[in-house]
Every structure is written in structure tokens, then in C-alpha cells.
Write a protein that holds these residues in place. Structure first.
Motif, PDB file in Angstrom:
ATOM      1  N   ASN A 150      42.457  48.750  36.150  1.00  0.00           N
ATOM      2  CA  ASN A 150      43.727  48.164  36.160  1.00  0.00           C
ATOM      3  C   ASN A 150      43.752  47.419  34.744  1.00  0.00           C
ATOM      4  OD1 ASN A 150      44.034  48.702  38.916  1.00  0.00           O
ATOM      5  ND2 ASN A 150      42.560  47.072  39.426  1.00  0.00           N
ATOM      6  N   GLU A 151      44.716  47.806  33.995  1.00  0.00           N
ATOM      7  CA  GLU A 151      45.043  47.395  32.863  1.00  0.00           C
ATOM      8  C   GLU A 151      46.543  46.803  32.559  1.00  0.00           C
ATOM      9  OE1 GLU A 151      46.174  50.574  29.636  1.00  0.00           O
ATOM     10  OE2 GLU A 151      45.510  51.917  31.156  1.00  0.00           O
ATOM     11  N   SER A 152      46.410  45.843  31.701  1.00  0.00           N
ATOM     12  CA  SER A 152      47.651  45.147  31.248  1.00  0.00           C
ATOM     13  C   SER A 152      47.802  45.190  29.887  1.00  0.00           C
ATOM     14  CB  SER A 152      47.521  43.624  31.689  1.00  0.00           C
ATOM     15  OG  SER A 152      46.457  42.936  30.941  1.00  0.00           O
ATOM     16  N   SER A 153      48.993  45.697  29.385  1.00  0.00           N
ATOM     17  CA  SER A 153      49.162  45.987  28.166  1.00  0.00           C
ATOM     18  C   SER A 153      50.516  45.125  27.549  1.00  0.00           C
ATOM     19  CB  SER A 153      49.501  47.493  27.944  1.00  0.00           C
ATOM     20  OG  SER A 153      48.350  48.208  28.512  1.00  0.00           O
ATOM     21  N   ARG A 154      50.198  45.100  26.234  1.00  0.00           N
ATOM     22  CA  ARG A 154      51.544  44.361  25.442  1.00  0.00           C
ATOM     23  C   ARG A 154      51.449  45.490  24.168  1.00  0.00           C
ATOM     24  NH1 ARG A 154      49.664  38.626  24.368  1.00  0.00           N
ATOM     25  NH2 ARG A 154      47.605  39.381  24.341  1.00  0.00           N
ATOM     26  N   LEU A 155      52.335  46.354  24.531  1.00  0.00           N
ATOM     27  CA  LEU A 155      52.688  47.567  23.425  1.00  0.00           C
ATOM     28  C   LEU A 155      53.229  46.995  22.263  1.00  0.00           C
ATOM     29  CD1 LEU A 155      53.340  50.554  25.739  1.00  0.00           C
ATOM     30  CD2 LEU A 155      51.039  49.925  24.929  1.00  0.00           C
ATOM     31  N   GLN A 156      54.023  45.943  22.300  1.00  0.00           N
ATOM     32  CA  GLN A 156      54.730  45.611  21.229  1.00  0.00           C
ATOM     33  C   GLN A 156      53.619  45.176  20.041  1.00  0.00           C
ATOM     34  OE1 GLN A 156      55.120  44.659  24.208  1.00  0.00           O
ATOM     35  NE2 GLN A 156      55.149  42.136  24.158  1.00  0.00           N
ATOM     36  N   GLU A 157      52.400  44.598  20.862  1.00  0.00           N
ATOM     37  CA  GLU A 157      51.538  43.940  19.712  1.00  0.00           C
ATOM     38  C   GLU A 157      50.399  45.125  19.761  1.00  0.00           C
ATOM     39  OE1 GLU A 157      50.553  40.189  20.910  1.00  0.00           O
ATOM     40  OE2 GLU A 157      52.702  39.790  21.072  1.00  0.00           O
ATOM     41  N   LEU A 158      50.416  46.242  20.493  1.00  0.00           N
ATOM     42  CA  LEU A 158      49.354  47.078  20.597  1.00  0.00           C
ATOM     43  C   LEU A 158      48.099  46.253  20.897  1.00  0.00           C
ATOM     44  CD1 LEU A 158      49.815  49.864  17.761  1.00  0.00           C
ATOM     45  CD2 LEU A 158      50.128  49.975  20.216  1.00  0.00           C
ATOM     46  N   ILE A 159      48.139  45.581  21.991  1.00  0.00           N
ATOM     47  CA  ILE A 159      46.919  45.119  22.421  1.00  0.00           C
ATOM     48  C   ILE A 159      46.872  45.361  24.057  1.00  0.00           C
ATOM     49  CG2 ILE A 159      45.847  42.771  23.164  1.00  0.00           C
ATOM     50  CD1 ILE A 159      47.016  41.521  20.507  1.00  0.00           C
ATOM     51  N   SER A 160      45.808  45.663  24.507  1.00  0.00           N
ATOM     52  CA  SER A 160      45.606  46.129  26.031  1.00  0.00           C
ATOM     53  C   SER A 160      44.249  45.582  26.474  1.00  0.00           C
ATOM     54  CB  SER A 160      45.677  47.783  25.970  1.00  0.00           C
ATOM     55  OG  SER A 160      45.411  48.082  27.516  1.00  0.00           O
ATOM     56  N   ASN A 161      44.299  44.840  27.645  1.00  0.00           N
ATOM     57  CA  ASN A 161      43.523  44.167  28.284  1.00  0.00           C
ATOM     58  C   ASN A 161      43.126  44.940  29.594  1.00  0.00           C
ATOM     59  OD1 ASN A 161      43.244  42.082  26.474  1.00  0.00           O
ATOM     60  ND2 ASN A 161      44.715  40.746  27.482  1.00  0.00           N
ATOM     61  N   LEU A 162      41.899  45.090  29.788  1.00  0.00           N
ATOM     62  CA  LEU A 162      41.220  45.890  31.032  1.00  0.00           C
ATOM     63  C   LEU A 162      40.297  44.655  31.392  1.00  0.00           C
ATOM     64  CD1 LEU A 162      40.713  48.360  32.484  1.00  0.00           C
ATOM     65  CD2 LEU A 162      38.897  49.038  31.127  1.00  0.00           C
ATOM     66  N   ASN A 163      40.502  44.393  32.947  1.00  0.00           N
ATOM     67  CA  ASN A 163      39.964  43.126  33.406  1.00  0.00           C
ATOM     68  C   ASN A 163      39.334  43.636  34.978  1.00  0.00           C
ATOM     69  OD1 ASN A 163      40.970  41.259  31.611  1.00  0.00           O
ATOM     70  ND2 ASN A 163      42.928  41.634  32.729  1.00  0.00           N
ATOM     71  N   PHE A 164      38.361  43.317  35.021  1.00  0.00           N
ATOM     72  CA  PHE A 164      37.286  43.710  36.268  1.00  0.00           C
ATOM     73  C   PHE A 164      36.358  42.693  36.480  1.00  0.00           C
ATOM     74  CE2 PHE A 164      35.702  46.404  32.965  1.00  0.00           C
ATOM     75  CZ  PHE A 164      34.506  46.496  33.027  1.00  0.00           C
ATOM     76  N   THR A 165      35.519  42.691  37.813  1.00  0.00           N
ATOM     77  CA  THR A 165      34.242  42.301  37.880  1.00  0.00           C
ATOM     78  C   THR A 165      33.234  42.958  37.770  1.00  0.00           C
ATOM     79  OG1 THR A 165      35.670  40.589  39.456  1.00  0.00           O
ATOM     80  CG2 THR A 165      33.105  40.537  39.624  1.00  0.00           C
ATOM     81  N   ALA A 166      32.221  42.835  36.975  1.00  0.00           N
ATOM     82  CA  ALA A 166      30.994  43.489  36.809  1.00  0.00           C
ATOM     83  C   ALA A 166      30.263  43.951  38.066  1.00  0.00           C
ATOM     84  CB  ALA A 166      30.161  43.172  35.531  1.00  0.00           C
ATOM     85  N   THR A 167      29.927  45.009  38.423  1.00  0.00           N
ATOM     86  CA  THR A 167      29.052  45.453  39.339  1.00  0.00           C
ATOM     87  C   THR A 167      27.959  46.432  38.891  1.00  0.00           C
ATOM     88  OG1 THR A 167      30.342  47.098  40.427  1.00  0.00           O
ATOM     89  CG2 THR A 167      30.912  45.151  41.046  1.00  0.00           C
ATOM     90  N   HIS A 168      26.908  46.886  39.701  1.00  0.00           N
ATOM     91  CA  HIS A 168      25.759  47.877  39.168  1.00  0.00           C
ATOM     92  C   HIS A 168      26.474  49.128  38.891  1.00  0.00           C
ATOM     93  CE1 HIS A 168      26.301  48.573  43.577  1.00  0.00           C
ATOM     94  NE2 HIS A 168      25.850  49.762  43.157  1.00  0.00           N
ATOM     95  N   ARG A 169      27.833  49.623  39.576  1.00  0.00           N
ATOM     96  CA  ARG A 169      28.446  50.763  39.136  1.00  0.00           C
ATOM     97  C   ARG A 169      28.833  50.717  37.898  1.00  0.00           C
ATOM     98  NH1 ARG A 169      30.402  48.993  44.255  1.00  0.00           N
ATOM     99  NH2 ARG A 169      29.625  50.191  45.940  1.00  0.00           N
ATOM    100  N   GLU A 170      29.357  49.748  36.990  1.00  0.00           N
ATOM    101  CA  GLU A 170      29.653  49.752  35.770  1.00  0.00           C
ATOM    102  C   GLU A 170      28.316  49.810  34.789  1.00  0.00           C
ATOM    103  OE1 GLU A 170      32.867  48.989  38.210  1.00  0.00           O
ATOM    104  OE2 GLU A 170      31.307  47.322  37.853  1.00  0.00           O
TER     105      GLU A 170
END
Length: 497
Positions: free
Chosen positions: A198-218
Motif C-alpha cells: 500500500n503505497e502513497s506517492s507524490r509523483l510531482q516530487e518523485l517521492i513514494s512512501n510504503l507504509n506497513f506494520t512489521a511482522t515475521h512475514r517481512e
């Protein structure tokens, strides 16, 4: 800032306002992607005396690697792009002293130093040699940068491997240097395992954030950010990656037994414990004894080289690290030799009974088939039945009566009764028999020879033989009966109905 510095700066500004001179503002260096475009931000100043000559008809000229009008001119805004060695246009308004320029379809040979010249009607003609811009045409786009934030704080690690505690709020930020491109570049996320991003992007600045809660699966998953340029002739990409290490307590602890949890007394058995955790766990073995757990040893394996009934019971494996613990249990069953032998005996007896039952069924079926064949063959040979008495030669042997087909053809519908009477000379008798020892009945019409005593008949014999065994009740009577064998004779009478 001291007073002297303030005075120097004030004088410089005053000189720029009161005593204007030819000046230009350019970036020192610009990167451009091969096959793409480049934008040069540019502003210039002229002497005040030339202000009236700067009109809408003013033109801009760009030199490359020198300022020679005959050899180094690569672009002139007054001529068409086809006549210039570089395709582009001045997007800024020269009347407003804005010389911003864009060049298209750059190639590697376009790398170099660029100088700007302003020309207008009248006396305004000036080349700005005091400043230039360096254009570096590259074949691949620059890599984006991925940063890790845990609980909104940046985490820095070595070798792009970062530790995160399970349950923490994680944010991965991807940022990239933008280069001139049409359409503009894009940022995308990917991972080595199938994780919903689930990413949130600001393409005009070419910055993309990927947010999640860390689990053992990651744990151990590599996240990759890719920048993509869609050019006219091809697509060019660049990427940056980060591998996430998640620390978590032991999970999925299990005990396996080799060869099995039920083994024969005296054999070897090994218990193996496994668990999923980060960092690695320490294993501890224990056993239930009188309602309490008794610690045995540490390590992932527990081996008994020679088992005995005292090893029977529940065994527990505990996996533990600094984040928690988890355990698993298994019951070990030791089979004694007596019980094992009894089990083998029961299995053998059952197999023998099944085998005998199968043999009996096979024999019964074969016997029924042979009996049917014997009856059919006996019926066909009934017209060849005869009766013949053979003299008895040995006292100890049974008496044989043989029948031939001599007189059977005379009357097939008649029944022949034959009797054998044993007598002795003078007045000696061996008694009257209330029930004869045997009787032979021959049915000529059916051609079937039957005997009331238990007699076996061979299906393949061409002559029917009836073996009659005369059993004397007492040995003395037998000796008296056969004292004089010459006086024994048999009378066979044939009675016609």
C-alpha cells in the motif's frame, strides 16, 4: 555576521543596482538522459545603457565547447531547429532577461560546456564567457534512494540490512532525482515475496512512501523502488533496494522423531526440535516426571542410543530468544520384547488361518468339478458292466469281486442280484449273518454300478472294480474260517425277475 561582512555585501548589492554590468546565472552542471531532454535554467543582466535595445526581436545563441561564431554555435533561436545541430527552444522571454532553454533528443556527443550569447537590434551583442553550464549526457538514469523510518524516525544501517522489531510501524521512502522526460518518470515498489504493498506517492516530487506494520512475514524481504523513464525509442529504469530484518519471538516450534515415536526396546531413537525465530533460539529439553518437568539437556537434538521401558513418556522442547519462547511436546512409546513377540505371533496365526481357508476353498471347488466329471463318465460305461468272481488266494488279503460285461447285454432292463455264501465241509458252520457284510447291486438298464459300502471309483478305469473288504470281528473266527481254504467256495446266484 560582523560589521565588515555586512558592509561588503551592501556594497556588492549597491554596485549591482547602480552600476549594472553584463552578468548571467546558470547551473554549474546538469545531468541529462540519453534520448531524453534537458532544461537549462537561465537569467542574464545587461548594462543599463543597452536596455532600450532589448526588444521582442532579441535572439539567443548557445555555443558548445568554445565561443567561436563559426565553429561552436549549436543553437540560434532566430533560425529553425532543423538548421541547428541541437533541437530545442528558448522557453523564457528574452525581453524579461529570461534565457531558460530546453534541448530535445540528447545524445552522448552532446555532453560539454555551453555558453550563452544575447543579440538584438542595435548595439546589443554580448557573449557571457564568465559563466557556462556543463551538460553530462548519461545512458542510464540515476538510482533512486530508499530510506527506512520506524515510528517516524529514520533508521540507518550498514550494508542496506536494517533490523526492525515485530509490531513496529514501518515506512519506506523512495526519492529520485528528476530528469527531463516526456512523459515524466514514475516510481514503483516491488518485493521478493508476495506482500500487498500500500503505497502513497507524490509523483510531482518523485517521492513514494510504503507504509506497513512489521511482522515475521517481512523478515528477510527485499523491497525495491524502481524509477522508469518512457522514452521514444526505449524504456530506461533504475532502482534501489533495502532488505528488512524483523526480530520476532519463536514461532511454529515442532518436534520430529526418527525413526518414529513408537520404537522397539533396545533400539535407537532421536528427537529433533525446530523453530522459526529471529534472532536464533536456544533449545532446552525436559521430561515429565511425577507431575513436574525435569530438565534433561540443551540443543536441538535428544538421542537415546539404547532405549528401555524407563524412557517411555512425554518429552518437551522449549525454544527461546530475547523476544519470547515457544514449546512443543511428543510422547515416546517403548515397545517391550514380550509384547512385540506376542504381536508377531498373533499376526502369524492370522496369516496361517487365512492361508488354510483359501486352500480349503480351492480344494472344494476342484473336488466338485471332478465329481461331476466322474458321474458323467460312469454313466457312459454302464452297458459294459460284468460280474466275475475271482478266487481268493491269500487269507490275509481282502476278498475281491470282479464283474465283467459277459451277460449284461442279454437283458438291460433286468436287475441282477449277486450274493456270496461262505460254507465249510461236513457240519461246520461259521454262523448266519443277520446283516451281510456287503451287497452289490448292478443296474443294467442305467449301466451304473453302486456299492452300499464306502467304495471309491476311478473315473479313468475301463473296468469297474469293487473292492470289498471282509472284516472278521475276531481273529480266532478268521483262523477257523480259513483253516481249509480248499473247502471254501462261493455261490453266485442270478435271479431274473
Amino acid at each position: 555576521m560582523d560589521t565588515a561582512e555586512k558592509i561588503i555585501i551592501f556594497c556588492f548589492l549597491l554596485e549591482g543596482v547602480c552600476c549594472r554590468d553584463f552578468n548571467i546565472s546558470l547551473p554549474q552542471k546538469i545531468k541529462a538522459l540519453s534520448g531524453s531532454c534537458v532544461i537549462i535554467k537561465c537569467r542574464f543582466e545587461i548594462k543599463e545603457e543597452y536596455d532600450e535595445h532589448l526588444t521582442e526581436r532579441a535572439t539567443g545563441v548557445w555555443y558548445k565547447d568554445g565561443t567561436n561564431l563559426n565553429r561552436n554555435v549549436v543553437f540560434n533561436s532566430s533560425t529553425s531547429s532543423q538548421k541547428s545541430s541541437m533541437k530545442g527552444k528558448i522557453t523564457g522571454k528574452l525581453k524579461d532577461k529570461d534565457c531558460t532553454t530546453i534541448f530535445y533528443d540528447l545524445r552522448s556527443n552532446h555532453s560539454g560546456q555551453y555558453f550563452f550569447r544575447i543579440e538584438s537590434e542595435g548595439r546589443l551583442k554580448h557573449t557571457y564567457i564568465q559563466a557556462n553550464v556543463s551538460i553530462d549526457v548519461i545512458e542510464s538514469p540515476p538510482k533512486p534512494r530508499v530510506q527506512l523510518y520506524v515510528e517516524q524516525k529514520e533508521v540507518q544501517g550498514q550494508e542496506e540490512v536494517l533490523e526492525v522489531l515485530e509490531g513496529s510501524s514501518v515506512s519506506l521512502r523512495c526519492s529520485a532525482e528528476t530528469l527531463c522526460s516526456s512523459p515524466p518518470p514514475t516510481l514503483t515498489w516491488s518485493s521478493t515475496s508476495r506482500i500487498l504493498l500500500n503505497e502513497s506517492s507524490r509523483l510531482q516530487e518523485l517521492i513514494s512512501n510504503l507504509n506497513f506494520t512489521a511482522t515475521h512475514r517481512e523478515h528477510g524481504v527485499t523491497f525495491t523502488c524502481t524509477i522508469t523513464y518512457q522514452l521514444q525509442d526505449k524504456t530506461k529504469t533504475a532502482q534501489d533496494s533495502i532488505t528488512l530484518h524483523v526480530q520476532y519471538s519463536p514461532k511454529n516450534t515442532a518436534v520430529s522423531v526418527i525413526p518414529s515415536s513408537s520404537v522397539l526396546e533396545g533400539s535407537s531413537v532421536t528427537l529433533i526440535c525446530s523453530s522459526d525465530a529471529n534472532p536464533a533460539v536456544n533449545y532446552t529439553w525436559s521430561r515429565e516426571s511425577e507431575g513436574q518437568l525435569k530438565q534433561l539437556q540443551t540443543g536441538d537434538t535428544l538421542t537415546f542410543n539404547r532405549t528401555d521401558p524407563t524412557h517411555r513418556g512425554w518429552y518437551h522442547c522449549t525454544a527461546q530468544n530475547q523476544h519470547g519462547s515457544h514449546n512443543s511436546s511428543v510422547k515416546l512409546d517403548i515397545q517391550s520384547l514380550n509384547h512385540f513377540s506376542l504381536l508377531i505371533g498373533v499376526v502369524v496365526v492370522a496369516l496361517v488361518v487365512m492361508l488354510l481357508s483359501a486352500i480349503t476353498c480351492i480344494c472344494v471347488r476342484k473336488g466338485n468339478g471332478k465329481l461331476s466329471q466322474t458321474t458323467q463318465k460312469g454313466t457312459k460305461r454302464s452297458d459294459r458292466s460284468t460280474s466275475e468272481v475271482a478266487p481268493h488266494e491269500n487269507q490275509d488279503d481282502p476278498v475281491y469281486v470282479m464283474m465283467s460285461s459277459a451277460g449284461a447285454a442279454a437283458n438291460q432292463d433286468s436287475i441282477i442280484y449277486s450274493s456270496i455264501v461262505f460254507t465249510k465241509s461236513e457240519s461246520q458252520e461259521f454262523g448266519s449273518l443277520s446283516s451281510p457284510d456287503y451287497a452289490v447291486k448292478q443296474d443294467c438298464s442305467e449301466g451304473l454300478l453302486k456299492t452300499e459300502s464306502s467304495i471309491g471309483e476311478s473315473s479313468r478305469a475301463r473296468e469297474a472294480q469293487v473292492i470289498v473288504s471282509a472284516n472278521v470281528r475276531a481273529k480266532e473266527a478268521e483262523e477257523e474260517l480259513f483253516e481249509d481254504s480248499s473247502q471254501i467256495y462261493a455261490k453266485v446266484k442270478r435271479h431274473k425277475p
